[in-house]
Design a protein around this motif. Structure first.
Motif, PDB file in Angstrom:
ATOM      1  N   SER A   1      -9.012  15.101   8.084  1.00  0.00           N
ATOM      2  CA  SER A   1      -9.320  14.449   6.814  1.00  0.00           C
ATOM      3  C   SER A   1      -8.112  14.454   5.905  1.00  0.00           C
ATOM      4  O   SER A   1      -8.123  15.092   4.870  1.00  0.00           O
TER       5      SER A   1
ATOM      6  N   GLU B   1      -5.930   9.465   2.290  1.00  0.00           N
ATOM      7  CA  GLU B   1      -5.211   8.209   2.378  1.00  0.00           C
ATOM      8  C   GLU B   1      -5.024   7.669   0.973  1.00  0.00           C
ATOM      9  O   GLU B   1      -5.821   7.952   0.085  1.00  0.00           O
TER      10      GLU B   1
ATOM     11  N   SER C   1     -11.498   9.695   6.123  1.00  0.00           N
ATOM     12  CA  SER C   1     -10.185   9.288   5.627  1.00  0.00           C
ATOM     13  C   SER C   1     -10.241   7.925   4.961  1.00  0.00           C
ATOM     14  O   SER C   1      -9.704   7.743   3.877  1.00  0.00           O
TER      15      SER C   1
END
Lengths: 493, 178
Positions: free
Chosen positions: A3, A6, A449
């Protein structure tokens, strides 16, 4: 870690609220674990009718020989090779999505690679049937391979691009199949572990005993990466070699060095159009709207626009070089294409392939589902005409004017083409019925993500500056699967 | 002594699983294996699993493909039955590139995947050795050998502390035979 955070500037690849790992499995396996709905049956029956037309037409061709087609002494290649190149080209998008986008770490491939790869395999099966059918004596098809034989042994001529093509297509089919099946293993295991009785036994056989241990996943990822690495040059080589079937001959309009890149761009162009045609229906019918999002649709439209423009430049270059070469045969071939008896086909190709994809410069158009769908069909029609124009217009005006002829398809020509579309859809619908249409394991990677849910949580925690959040909010507006409520949720603390 | 063979920590989140691995390792409890529905990046390093040597296998098979492909072409075109095709040389190297390339790719792919299947004992019809049926769905399973690590209460508390949703005591190694 699974994880990593982003950037918020990237649009989400998965939408929907309260999505869990279990729900991803449930959503994707819904069509596999339940009886098919009416839409599936209607599609399947229509496709079966088409496939039986294919069986009849191909059977008739095998029985009577290729005299059943509309070919004549001047035009010795027409519909069959057009259809062959059309199908092979369509297949290229699947490999492009699964291999090239993997190498470039484009995570949006995760949601569409499975169905695109399936499309590749079925398209190559359709293409291969034309190769066998056009040989005239299909029971001797193995003569294309270098097998020891009773003629002494007389080998195949490895200088011939047609032999290269046999190697390229069969390698391409095998490697694509292996790539697709390796990716399917974890997902078949998911179906297996949720099933009972006979279903479980069957899926157990096909799951190869997958258990998802650390070492298995580690090797799986390496295998995927290397297969992607070798599939990338492979897919480029396949259409390059297909183009050499033409380019190494001395027919005006074929004998050009621009053919390999031009064919590869055209293949990606038509392949993405076919993926778009299929996925826009698939996401609606199978309720995959949260997994195949507007971002995916828009990205594919951008690729269609780019490759369509490359193809357009190639068409213009061909015309320019025909004039610049000073070769009167070359000049005549192109004048004949533009203004000869097949000018309607040439201009149909120009309109469908060069002009209509330019509409995707408008964001409204490339994010509109109905228009994208119609344009994707238009591209497929245009790419069929491209191959028809290349093959028939170059052949029908022979060096001797006394041999000049026109090509008229027979019902068998049409039947094989329409029937192969039916065959393709029979295979594709069976795939959707029995195997997961989206790579479950790979989509699960996106949950922590790139999903909207995860990004919303981070925004609510105040992880991003205000201007970036505003930008992100703006980018959500095009999504049909994101409600105003979801956008407003970004404001809650 | 109980009949427990394996203690399974069942996590709902991959980050909790990683956390569990750290906790167990800090307490010197050896981990048998982890079973997850998706690849977890960085888990091999944490568990000390060596990098895969499959790329080496892939390279060797590719090199074998190049050799075999080229040998086939050389044998058929230049050695066994050289033909005069328009006076061109019977060993036209540029024309050998496409087929050599395709055979290289084919052998590399098939050889590497065969090695992968062989090393992981994957083949059609193999009985799946699964410790928890939800490991291919939504659970991240951490398996501890209960015979090697006798302090079961400690393992249990560490797993729960790390966020395990459920801790199972399996008397059989694999559930999928049942």
């Amino acid at each position: 870690m699974s994880s990593h955070n982003e950037s918020i500037l990237r649009e989400p690849l998965m939408t929907g609220k309260d999505i869990t790992y279990a729900q991803i499995t449930d959503d994707i396996l819904l069509p596999v674990e339940n009886k098919p709905n009416k839409a599936w049956w209607i599609g399947f029956i229509v496709a079966c009718v088409g496939a039986s037309l294919w069986v009849i037409s191909v059977g008739y061709t095998f029985w009577t020989g290729i005299g059943a087609w509309g070919l004549n002494k001047t035009v010795g290649w027409a519909w069959d090779i057009t259809d062959f190149v059309w199908w092979v080209g369509i297949g290229h998008a699947g490999t492009l999505i699964s291999a090239v986008l993997l190498l470039f770490r484009q995570n949006w491939r995760n949601s569409i690679n499975r169905s695109a790869e399936a499309m590749t395999i079925f398209a190559v099966i359709c293409a291969a049937t034309y190769v066998v059918a056009h040989m005239g004596r299909p029971w001797l098809a193995y003569w294309i391979f270098p097998l020891p034989n009773q003629f002494g042994s007389l080998w195949v001529n490895f200088n011939s691009p047609l032999v290269w093509d046999a190697f390229a297509i069969s390698t391409y089919f095998t490697v694509s199949l292996v790539f697709w099946y390796c990716g399917l293993l974890p997902d078949i295991a998911s179906v297996r572990d949720r099933a009972t009785g006979l279903r479980r036994r069957i899926y157990s056989i096909f799951s190869f005993g997958w258990n998802g241990s650390v070492k298995t996943w580690q090797r799986f990822e390496i295998v995927s990466l290397i297969l992607a690495g070798i599939s990338t040059p492979l897919v480029l080589s396949v259409h390059t070699i297909v183009s050499m079937d033409f380019a190494t001959s001395v027919i005006p309009g074929w004998h050009t060095t621009i053919f390999p890149p031009y064919f590869v761009a055209g293949a990606i162009f038509s392949g993405f159009a076919m993926v778009q045609t299929l996925l826009l229906i698939l996401r609606k019918v199978l309720n995959f709207e949260h997994y195949i999002t507007m971002f995916h649709i828009e990205s594919m439209n951008k690729i269609i626009m780019t490759t369509g423009s490359i193809v357009g430049v190639a068409y213009l270059t061909e015309l320019f070089i025909a004039w610049y070469s000073g070769s009167e045969y070359e000049m005549y071939a192109f004048a004949n294409r533009v203004a000869g008896p097949y000018a309607w086909a040439y201009w149909a190709m120009m309109t469908c392939n060069v002009i209509s994809p330019q509409l995707f410069w408008f964001k409204k158009i490339r994010t509109s589902i109905p228009i994208s769908w119609v344009l994707s069909i238009i591209v497929n029609i245009g790419m069929w005409f491209e191959r028809f124009v290349i093959i028939v217009t170059s052949l029908h005006r022979d060096y001797l004017p006394s041999s000049w002829a026109m090509f008229y398809p027979t019902w068998t020509d049409v039947g094989i083409f329409v029937g192969s579309i039916g065959l393709f859809f029979v295979l594709f619908l069976l795939f959707l019925r029995f195997l997961p249409g989206i790579a479950i394991a790979e989509v699960k990677l996106l949950l922590k993500s790139s999903s909207l849910q995860h990004k919303t949580k981070l925004v609510q925690e105040g992880a991003f500056p205000e201007d970036q959040v505003e930008f992100f909010k703006g980018s959500l507006e095009k999504y049909d699967s994101v409600s105003q409520e979801d956008i407003n949720a970004l404001r809650k603390k | 002594m109980s009949n427990t063979k394996y203690i399974l920590g069942s996590f709902a989140d991959p980050d909790d699983l990683m956390h569990g691995i750290e906790k167990l390792q800090a307490n010197n409890i050896s981990i048998y294996d982890c079973f997850t529905p998706m690849p977890i990046h960085g888990i091999e390093a944490k568990l000390g699993v060596k990098p895969s040597r499959l790329p080496i296998a892939a390279f060797c098979f590719g090199a074998l493909g190049t050799t075999l492909g080229f040998s086939l072409l050389y044998y058929t075109m230049a050695y066994d039955w050289p033909m005069n095709i328009g006076g061109k040389p019977s060993l036209p190297l540029p024309n050998f590139v496409p087929v050599t390339f395709e055979v290289t790719i084919l052998l590399c792919a098939l050889g590497m995947v065969a090695t992968f299947f062989f090393r992981n004992h994957l083949f059609p019809g193999r009985a799946p050795r699964v410790m928890d049926l939800r490991a291919t769905d939504d659970r991240f399973i951490l398996a501890v050998d209960a015979r090697e690590n006798t302090d079961h209460a400690l393992v249990d508390s560490l797993l729960k502390e790390a966020g395990a949703v459920e801790v199972k005591y399996n008397e059989r190694k694999y559930v999928s035979y049942e």
